[in-house]
Design an enzyme around this catalytic site. Structure first.
Site, PDB file in Angstrom:
ATOM      1  N   CYS A 121      61.701  20.467  23.656  1.00  0.00           N
ATOM      2  CA  CYS A 121      60.528  20.933  22.892  1.00  0.00           C
ATOM      3  C   CYS A 121      60.693  22.365  22.397  1.00  0.00           C
ATOM      4  CB  CYS A 121      59.275  20.806  23.740  1.00  0.00           C
ATOM      5  SG  CYS A 121      59.106  19.183  24.487  1.00  0.00           S
ATOM      6  N   HIS A 260      54.209  25.072  20.798  1.00  0.00           N
ATOM      7  CA  HIS A 260      54.556  23.681  21.030  1.00  0.00           C
ATOM      8  C   HIS A 260      53.291  22.937  21.461  1.00  0.00           C
ATOM      9  CE1 HIS A 260      56.159  20.057  22.495  1.00  0.00           C
ATOM     10  NE2 HIS A 260      56.095  20.365  23.769  1.00  0.00           N
ATOM     11  N   ASN A 291      52.297  15.019  21.626  1.00  0.00           N
ATOM     12  CA  ASN A 291      53.442  15.908  21.848  1.00  0.00           C
ATOM     13  C   ASN A 291      54.663  15.258  21.210  1.00  0.00           C
ATOM     14  OD1 ASN A 291      55.732  17.140  22.900  1.00  0.00           O
ATOM     15  ND2 ASN A 291      54.888  17.400  24.959  1.00  0.00           N
TER      16      ASN A 291
HETATM   17  N1  COA Z   1      44.668   8.516  33.670  1.00  0.00           N
HETATM   18  C1  COA Z   1      43.642   8.665  34.511  1.00  0.00           C
HETATM   19  N2  COA Z   1      43.732   9.338  35.661  1.00  0.00           N
HETATM   20  C2  COA Z   1      44.910   9.876  35.963  1.00  0.00           C
HETATM   21  C3  COA Z   1      46.039   9.759  35.118  1.00  0.00           C
HETATM   22  C4  COA Z   1      45.884   9.036  33.928  1.00  0.00           C
HETATM   23  N3  COA Z   1      46.890   8.880  33.049  1.00  0.00           N
HETATM   24  N4  COA Z   1      47.075  10.410  35.681  1.00  0.00           N
HETATM   25  C5  COA Z   1      46.627  10.928  36.833  1.00  0.00           C
HETATM   26  N5  COA Z   1      45.319  10.596  37.004  1.00  0.00           N
HETATM   27  C6  COA Z   1      44.435  10.987  38.101  1.00  0.00           C
HETATM   28  C7  COA Z   1      45.163  11.141  39.392  1.00  0.00           C
HETATM   29  O1  COA Z   1      45.190   9.935  40.092  1.00  0.00           O
HETATM   30  C8  COA Z   1      44.336  12.188  40.072  1.00  0.00           C
HETATM   31  O2  COA Z   1      43.183  11.564  40.629  1.00  0.00           O
HETATM   32  P1  COA Z   1      42.523  12.099  42.031  1.00  0.00           P
HETATM   33  O3  COA Z   1      42.058  13.503  41.727  1.00  0.00           O
HETATM   34  O4  COA Z   1      41.417  11.137  42.256  1.00  0.00           O
HETATM   35  O5  COA Z   1      43.621  12.038  43.025  1.00  0.00           O
HETATM   36  C9  COA Z   1      43.849  13.080  38.949  1.00  0.00           C
HETATM   37  O6  COA Z   1      43.891  12.274  37.771  1.00  0.00           O
HETATM   38  C10 COA Z   1      44.663  14.314  38.747  1.00  0.00           C
HETATM   39  O7  COA Z   1      46.050  13.940  38.670  1.00  0.00           O
HETATM   40  P2  COA Z   1      47.159  14.961  38.196  1.00  0.00           P
HETATM   41  O8  COA Z   1      48.478  14.301  38.269  1.00  0.00           O
HETATM   42  O9  COA Z   1      46.936  16.235  38.956  1.00  0.00           O
HETATM   43  O10 COA Z   1      46.745  15.164  36.669  1.00  0.00           O
HETATM   44  P3  COA Z   1      46.826  16.466  35.793  1.00  0.00           P
HETATM   45  O11 COA Z   1      45.524  17.114  35.678  1.00  0.00           O
HETATM   46  O12 COA Z   1      47.986  17.314  36.220  1.00  0.00           O
HETATM   47  O13 COA Z   1      47.136  15.842  34.370  1.00  0.00           O
HETATM   48  C11 COA Z   1      48.992  15.689  32.883  1.00  0.00           C
HETATM   49  C12 COA Z   1      48.324  15.149  34.153  1.00  0.00           C
HETATM   50  C13 COA Z   1      50.306  14.951  32.700  1.00  0.00           C
HETATM   51  C14 COA Z   1      48.075  15.416  31.722  1.00  0.00           C
HETATM   52  C15 COA Z   1      49.208  17.226  33.040  1.00  0.00           C
HETATM   53  O14 COA Z   1      49.829  17.501  34.260  1.00  0.00           O
HETATM   54  C16 COA Z   1      50.019  17.796  31.939  1.00  0.00           C
HETATM   55  O15 COA Z   1      49.678  17.719  30.766  1.00  0.00           O
HETATM   56  N6  COA Z   1      51.112  18.490  32.307  1.00  0.00           N
HETATM   57  C17 COA Z   1      51.967  19.154  31.359  1.00  0.00           C
HETATM   58  C18 COA Z   1      52.801  18.128  30.724  1.00  0.00           C
HETATM   59  C19 COA Z   1      53.499  18.639  29.529  1.00  0.00           C
HETATM   60  O16 COA Z   1      52.977  19.425  28.807  1.00  0.00           O
HETATM   61  N7  COA Z   1      54.709  18.124  29.325  1.00  0.00           N
HETATM   62  C20 COA Z   1      55.479  18.410  28.212  1.00  0.00           C
HETATM   63  C21 COA Z   1      56.044  19.755  28.295  1.00  0.00           C
HETATM   64  S1  COA Z   1      57.132  19.968  27.006  1.00  0.00           S
END
Ligand code: COA
Length: 340
Positions: A121, A260, A291
């Site tokens: 990215c 990005h 993304n």
């Molecule tokens: N849909 C619904 N619920 C979801 C889920 C989904 N796709 N993925 C996880 N959850 C739930 C989990 O089970 C958890 O539930 P709980 O609180 O009851 O245990 C809760 O949501 C939080 O999970 P978590 O993994 O901490 O989610 P998050 O807030 O970190 O969001 C992303 C996940 C992937 C959206 C986030 O981490 C993100 O955007 N990270 C950066 C990724 C990125 O930018 N990548 C590219 C870089 S170039």
């Protein structure tokens, strides 16, 4: 001491931008059942409402060629004027020959330098930095820089951490000579301690005939979402400040912020941490594009200029960050408003 003559005293700028988004719009509702999610959750956590996915008939090079044709035309050039093609991508499915050579062949660009950049990215900002330095040094005159991805080919639609994040598309710019500095110094770097946080796995090197098949070995994108989120929010804000300082500017001199498009919450957090003034127009192309890795900054630039024509000639802060983990960014003067 050797004296080298004929070094052109010139600066560089982005002459034009072009974009291509595949026709099919994929709403969150199409993805949620397989990952037990909801449209609301995806919007709240990422800002994404829809993304574009290419069909089986459209390749990453098809998208790159479409974006490049627009960028070259808008620069007032013809393909034969391009002497270097740099293609930032992580989703061209061949190791060699490169995607850039396929683009050059398709556009009938002859004798150009052509190479791919694998910086995920951050690939577009790495490439703009290289292109700018090549123009300034006299190694090149008109550089076609492309960021293009067909990530939908490398997604596991049952993965709750990735399936809804990524989109397809291509953006291109032409970097050429300028009579003033219109691309600031590029800050590039990496945090290789976190190398595994985003990865395309399994690797073909693990292929064992008779044990696994081509189908089971097809690589898909994995990420540790929270780790990447924290890294982006804390480390990339510092990188942004460094880019501004290295350009001899302050946050008050920035007119547009085109980071990005990874996650809208990351974009909001970076905007605050870098203390960008409220007057800065922030690209939020992620809402309808997702993304798109190396394509995300040029796609967002194209959309922002169409929406805000007054930004032509103004300063934009670009920052890319992603798998590696790697990052790169620079301040650029925005090119003219896209007209077809
Ligand atoms: N849909 C619904 N619920 C979801 C889920 C989904 N796709 N993925 C996880 N959850 C739930 C989990 O089970 C958890 O539930 P709980 O609180 O009851 O245990 C809760 O949501 C939080 O999970 P978590 O993994 O901490 O989610 P998050 O807030 O970190 O969001 C992303 C996940 C992937 C959206 C986030 O981490 C993100 O955007 N990270 C950066 C990724 C990125 O930018 N990548 C590219 C870089 S170039």
């Amino acid at each position: 001491m050797a004296i080298i003559n004929n070094i052109p005293a010139r600066d560089s700028r982005i002459l034009s931008v072009g974009a291509h988004r595949p026709a099919r719009v994929v709403p969150n509702s199409e993805l949620i059942d397989r990952i037990d999610s909801s449209d609301e959750w995806i919007r709240q956590r990422t800002g994404i409402e829809t993304r574009h996915w290419a069909g089986p008939e459209e390749t990453v090079v098809d998208m790159a060629v479409a974006a490049s044709k627009i960028a070259i035309k808008r620069a007032g050039l013809v393909p034969q004027d391009i002497d270097t093609v740099i293609f930032a991508t992580i989703t061209y499915p061949y190791q060699t020959p490169s995607a850039s050579t396929e683009v050059a062949a398709r556009l009938e660009i002859k004798n150009a330098a052509a190479f791919d950049i694998g910086a995920a990215c951050a690939g577009f900002s790495y490439s703009v930095g290289l292109a700018s330095d090549m123009v300034r040094s006299g190694s090149a005159t008109n550089v076609l820089v492309i960021g293009g991805e067909k990530i939908s080919d490398f997604l596991d639609l049952d993965d709750r951490g990735t399936s809804f994040i990524f989109g397809d598309g291509a953006g291109a710019v032409v970097v050429g000579p300028s009579d003033h500095v219109a691309i600031g110094p590029t800050v590039m770097g990496s945090d290789v301690q976190n190398r595994e946080a985003i990865a395309m796995l399994p690797s073909w090197i693990d292929f064992k005939p008779g044990v696994n098949s081509a189908e089971t070995m097809w690589p898909v994108l994995h990420q540790e979402g929270q780790k990447v989120f924290r890294w982006a929010v804390y480390e990339i804000a510092k990188v942004g400040k460094e880019i501004i300082a290295k350009s001899g500017l302050t946050p008050m001199d920035i007119d547009a912020f085109i980071p990005h498009q990874a996650n809208e919450r990351i974009i909001e957090s970076l905007t605050k941490s870098m203390e960008l003034p409220d007057s800065v127009i922030v690209a939020r192309d992620i809402r309808t594009t997702g993304n798109t890795s190396a394509a995300s900054i040029p796609l967002a630039m194209d959309a922002l200029l169409a929406e805000h024509p007054e930004l032509h000639g103004k300063n934009a802060l670009l920052i890319g960050f992603g798998a590696g983990l790697v990052y790169a960014g620079q301040v650029v003067e925005l090119p003219p408003v896209p007209k077809n």
